[in-house]
Design a protein around this motif. Structure first.
Motif, PDB file in Angstrom:
ATOM      1  N   THR A 295       6.356   2.359  -7.016  1.00 24.91           N
ATOM      2  CA  THR A 295       7.664   2.869  -7.420  1.00 24.91           C
ATOM      3  C   THR A 295       8.307   2.024  -8.518  1.00 24.91           C
ATOM      4  OG1 THR A 295       8.754   1.588  -5.664  1.00 24.91           O
ATOM      5  CG2 THR A 295       8.091   3.836  -5.127  1.00 24.91           C
TER       6      THR A 295
ATOM      7  N   SER B   4      11.021  11.285  -6.488  1.00 27.91           N
ATOM      8  CA  SER B   4      10.868  10.128  -5.625  1.00 27.91           C
ATOM      9  C   SER B   4      11.215   8.802  -6.293  1.00 27.91           C
ATOM     10  CB  SER B   4       9.435  10.061  -5.095  1.00 27.91           C
ATOM     11  OG  SER B   4       8.527  10.074  -6.143  1.00 27.91           O
TER      12      SER B   4
ATOM     13  N   PRO C  71       7.226  16.051  -1.942  1.00 28.84           N
ATOM     14  CA  PRO C  71       6.346  14.891  -1.733  1.00 28.84           C
ATOM     15  C   PRO C  71       5.485  14.576  -2.950  1.00 28.84           C
ATOM     16  CG  PRO C  71       6.328  16.306   0.197  1.00 28.84           C
ATOM     17  CD  PRO C  71       7.086  17.050  -0.875  1.00 28.84           C
ATOM     18  N   ALA C  72       5.334  13.289  -3.212  1.00 30.92           N
ATOM     19  CA  ALA C  72       4.492  12.818  -4.308  1.00 30.92           C
ATOM     20  C   ALA C  72       3.539  11.757  -3.769  1.00 30.92           C
ATOM     21  CB  ALA C  72       5.351  12.227  -5.426  1.00 30.92           C
ATOM     22  N   THR C  73       2.396  11.634  -4.396  1.00 30.53           N
ATOM     23  CA  THR C  73       1.444  10.582  -4.033  1.00 30.53           C
ATOM     24  C   THR C  73       1.931   9.269  -4.633  1.00 30.53           C
ATOM     25  OG1 THR C  73      -0.387  12.151  -3.978  1.00 30.53           O
ATOM     26  CG2 THR C  73      -0.943   9.814  -4.163  1.00 30.53           C
ATOM     27  N   VAL C  74       2.343   8.327  -3.785  1.00 33.17           N
ATOM     28  CA  VAL C  74       2.977   7.102  -4.263  1.00 33.17           C
ATOM     29  C   VAL C  74       1.952   5.979  -4.375  1.00 33.17           C
ATOM     30  CG1 VAL C  74       4.739   5.368  -3.822  1.00 33.17           C
ATOM     31  CG2 VAL C  74       5.175   7.767  -3.237  1.00 33.17           C
ATOM     32  N   VAL C  75       1.793   5.471  -5.582  1.00 32.99           N
ATOM     33  CA  VAL C  75       0.990   4.278  -5.832  1.00 32.99           C
ATOM     34  C   VAL C  75       1.915   3.080  -6.034  1.00 32.99           C
ATOM     35  CG1 VAL C  75      -0.662   3.182  -7.403  1.00 32.99           C
ATOM     36  CG2 VAL C  75      -0.921   5.607  -6.797  1.00 32.99           C
TER      37      VAL C  75
ATOM     38  N   GLU D 234       0.805  -1.214   0.000  1.00 34.11           N
ATOM     39  CA  GLU D 234       0.000   0.000   0.000  1.00 34.11           C
ATOM     40  C   GLU D 234       0.846   1.276   0.000  1.00 34.11           C
ATOM     41  OE1 GLU D 234      -2.730  -0.298   3.269  1.00 34.11           O
ATOM     42  OE2 GLU D 234      -4.272  -1.254   2.011  1.00 34.11           O
TER      43      GLU D 234
ATOM     44  N   GLY E 280       2.791   7.904  -9.270  1.00 39.18           N
ATOM     45  CA  GLY E 280       1.354   8.017  -9.059  1.00 39.18           C
ATOM     46  C   GLY E 280       0.523   7.065  -9.892  1.00 39.18           C
ATOM     47  N   HIS E 281       1.167   6.178 -10.643  1.00 42.74           N
ATOM     48  CA  HIS E 281       0.453   5.249 -11.519  1.00 42.74           C
ATOM     49  C   HIS E 281       0.891   3.824 -11.215  1.00 42.74           C
ATOM     50  CE1 HIS E 281      -1.002   3.400 -15.281  1.00 42.74           C
ATOM     51  NE2 HIS E 281      -1.839   4.416 -15.321  1.00 42.74           N
TER      52      HIS E 281
END
Length: 286
Positions: free
Chosen positions: A225, A284, A219-223, A103, A262-263
């Motif tokens: 890496t 990131s 900061p980035a929204t991490v889905v 997650e 983010g994808h």
């Protein structure tokens, strides 16, 4: 910045089987509740697709199996605008990566080389107006041979980490690694130029063993890496080829890497390079 040169990506093509789970399993543990994705991946294909989506003219050199996965992978890469005329079809099955992503976007990956192990240096040619981007998911001997023959700029994403011969260290114009890979390959201290990513701590450029530039992370929204480092590598190579100074090139690559996390796919949708160069943002990639 001037327009980038044409880019040749010599590298791996895989099918990614990704399990999205709440947490990664420990040794000998089974974790349930996963959701399965099936995507085209491989560090070579990921970087070729990213570079094409960023606006470069890209030619891919690699191999797939004579199976349905191979045909699907080639068509997917072609649909992203990449020239796949030099992608061969061989008897071994198309390469496969088995991936678990939790997650928080962290991952575990096992790669089965398959057709990628059939790629040889014979017949690979690079034009005088073409730059080269490679990785270490193909044979090291193939990477060495292509680098030695290439008349122009050579970038190498030195992943997965392994000992590098002196001739390759001396020939490559730009190495791209994460902090773990950099620590595992001390020979890179003698390289001409090395970009090192530090995840949430940003990225740096090391020139002949001396850090000359470091850019911060946003900061980035991490889905996931999984493909961020490949997007970073493609963007940094193109930015440097386009004449950007190291700090601007790192900022642009970091913005692309931040968009990539983010994808869930290792080949995320990306805008043109100028989108990220104008508003260089988060960094990131791992």
């Amino acid at each position: 910045m001037r327009s980038p040169q044409d880019l040749v990506v010599v590298g791996s093509i895989n099918v990614d089987l990704t399990a999205l789970v709440e947490r990664l399993p420990g040794a000998g543990e089974t974790v349930g509740g996963g959701r399965l994705r099936r995507d085209v991946g491989g560090k070579g294909a990921n970087q070729a697709v990213a570079a094409s989506r960023l606006g470069a003219r890209v030619r891919m050199i690699g191999a797939v199996g004579s199976d349905a996965d191979g045909a699907w992978a080639v068509e997917t890469i072609r649909a992203a605008g990449v020239d796949v005329g030099a992608v061969g079809t061989v008897d071994p099955p198309t390469g496969t990566a088995l991936i678990a992503v939790d997650e928080a976007g962290e991952n575990q990956i096992v790669v089965c080389a398959g057709a990628n192990a059939s790629v040889g240096a014979d017949g690979i040619s690079v034009g005088a107006d073409e730059a080269v981007l490679m990785q270490l998911e193909l044979s090291l001997e193939v990477v060495r041979a292509v680098a030695a023959r290439a008349p122009g700029f050579v970038a190498l994403n030195a992943a997965p980490a392994q000992p590098l011969p002196q001739d390759l260290v001396e020939r490559v114009d730009l190495f791209i690694v994460n902090e773990t890979e950099y620590a595992a390959m001390p020979e890179l201290r003698a390289a001409r130029r090395v970009a090192v990513t530090y995840g949430a701590a940003g990225a740096a450029m090391v020139v002949e063993g001396v850090e000359t530039v470091r850019v911060p992370a946003v900061p980035a929204t991490v889905v996931s890496t999984v493909g961020a480092g490949d997007a970073f590598a493609a963007a940094l190579t193109l930015a440097i080829l386009a004449g950007a100074p190291d700090d601007a090139a790192l900022h642009t690559a970091c913005a692309v890497g931040a968009a990539a996390v983010g994808h869930p796919s290792a080949q995320p949708p990306l805008g043109r390079m100028e989108t990220y160069a104008a508003g260089a943002g988060g960094c990131s990639p791992r």
